[in-house]
Design a protein around this motif. Structure first.
Motif, PDB file in Angstrom:
ATOM      1  N   ASN A 160       2.061 -10.622  -6.726  1.00 34.92           N
ATOM      2  CA  ASN A 160       2.361 -11.823  -5.918  1.00 34.92           C
ATOM      3  C   ASN A 160       2.271 -11.581  -4.417  1.00 34.92           C
ATOM      4  O   ASN A 160       2.429 -12.514  -3.624  1.00 34.92           O
ATOM      5  N   GLY A 161       2.063 -10.314  -4.033  1.00 29.15           N
ATOM      6  CA  GLY A 161       1.938 -10.010  -2.618  1.00 29.15           C
ATOM      7  C   GLY A 161       3.257  -9.787  -1.901  1.00 29.15           C
ATOM      8  O   GLY A 161       3.299  -9.779  -0.669  1.00 29.15           O
ATOM      9  N   ASP A 162       4.345  -9.594  -2.657  1.00 28.15           N
ATOM     10  CA  ASP A 162       5.648  -9.343  -2.041  1.00 28.15           C
ATOM     11  C   ASP A 162       5.712  -7.960  -1.392  1.00 28.15           C
ATOM     12  O   ASP A 162       6.507  -7.738  -0.479  1.00 28.15           O
ATOM     13  N   TRP A 163       4.917  -7.035  -1.886  1.00 22.34           N
ATOM     14  CA  TRP A 163       4.814  -5.717  -1.281  1.00 22.34           C
ATOM     15  C   TRP A 163       3.400  -5.188  -1.502  1.00 22.34           C
ATOM     16  O   TRP A 163       2.681  -5.667  -2.376  1.00 22.34           O
TER      17      TRP A 163
ATOM     18  N   GLU B 160       5.155  -7.489 -10.815  1.00 26.38           N
ATOM     19  CA  GLU B 160       5.072  -8.901 -10.458  1.00 26.38           C
ATOM     20  C   GLU B 160       5.100  -9.078  -8.948  1.00 26.38           C
ATOM     21  O   GLU B 160       4.338  -9.882  -8.384  1.00 26.38           O
ATOM     22  N   GLY B 161       5.960  -8.313  -8.281  1.00 22.39           N
ATOM     23  CA  GLY B 161       6.016  -8.383  -6.830  1.00 22.39           C
ATOM     24  C   GLY B 161       4.725  -7.909  -6.183  1.00 22.39           C
ATOM     25  O   GLY B 161       4.271  -8.471  -5.175  1.00 22.39           O
ATOM     26  N   LEU B 162       4.117  -6.881  -6.757  1.00 22.48           N
ATOM     27  CA  LEU B 162       2.852  -6.368  -6.236  1.00 22.48           C
ATOM     28  C   LEU B 162       1.749  -7.422  -6.376  1.00 22.48           C
ATOM     29  O   LEU B 162       1.002  -7.699  -5.429  1.00 22.48           O
TER      30      LEU B 162
ATOM     31  N   GLN C 194       9.346  -6.180 -12.751  1.00 22.12           N
ATOM     32  CA  GLN C 194       9.674  -6.753 -11.445  1.00 22.12           C
ATOM     33  C   GLN C 194       8.785  -6.171 -10.347  1.00 22.12           C
ATOM     34  O   GLN C 194       8.283  -6.900  -9.481  1.00 22.12           O
TER      35      GLN C 194
END
Length: 238
Positions: A43-46, A39-41, A36
């Protein structure tokens, strides 16, 4: 002018394979959390950089030199100690934007975190040689054991006739090697310094730090009676 290749690195092009996790730590829950986070990294979520509230970031150069093998490391491996992540998250290594990264939980116990950082760094140097992650983890651990837990130093803390280890000594041993006490025992068993029975017994010890200063090493000239007296007289005093 071309950049000089670091001594302990071999040329390798990571650009064609994209972002990916190399090695997970921990069981299913930790692996799920790692997936998770990564994937967030991706996708640019954080954002991992610049360093700050999200993570403390450093380079793995000293670890690469400490291990000492010429492995095909990605250039400029960075270590990210992540803040405010789930306590169940242990860590993982990854290729991100063509660079090597090590991600660990900043809140984990210091010796555990140090061991994980070393293990994951080495995994980045070995992963092109081991397609199977179980084999990759095992070989990475072996190189870490060789570097951090040399035979002579591990042997100095154990004797065949010792049947007990006080909790304060277990803590001191772990702090000396900067790895979790069970890892020291695993190494001692593999080197046949301790027996299976000793391993099972010592694994039940919960390391607890003592505030009393003491000499940790046992003289090579000392005999088993001297060692027992030193260890267990201190244990009774605590």
């Amino acid at each position: 002018m071309g950049k000089k290749q670091p001594k302990n690195q071999l040329l390798l092009d990571f650009s064609v394979r994209g972002n990916r996790i190399v090695l997970h730590l921990g069981q299913v829950e930790s692996q799920r959390l790692a997936d998770q986070l990564f994937e967030g990294l991706v996708n640019g979520d954080w954002m991992i950089e610049p360093a700050g509230a999200v993570a403390d970031i450093s380079y793995a150069q000293d670890i690469v030199h400490q291990i000492g093998h010429k492995l095909p490391y990605p250039e400029g491996i960075k270590i990210a100690q992540l803040h405010n992540v789930d306590p169940g998250f242990k860590g993982f290594s990854a290729i991100y934007r063509q660079k090597g990264w090590v991600f660990v939980n900043a809140a984990s116990e210091i010796n555990e975190r140090n061991y994980h950082i070393h293990l994951l760094t080495v995994s980045l140097g070995l992963h092109t040689l081991y397609a199977n992650t179980i084999s990759l983890a095992a070989r990475s651990e072996q190189l870490i054991f060789d570097a951090l837990l040399p035979f002579e130093e591990v042997e100095s803390f154990f004797r065949n006739d010792i049947s007990k280890i006080p909790d304060f000594l277990a803590s001191d041993i772990a702090n000396f090697f900067k790895v979790p006490f069970p890892m020291v025992l695993k190494r001692a068993l593999a080197l046949k310094i301790i027996s299976d029975d000793q391993y099972r017994t010592f694994m039940t010890v919960t390391p607890v730090a003592s505030s009393k200063p003491r000499e940790l090493f046992v003289s090579k000239d000392g005999n088993i009676d001297d060692l027992e007296a030193q260890l267990f007289s201190q244990g009774m005093e605590d």
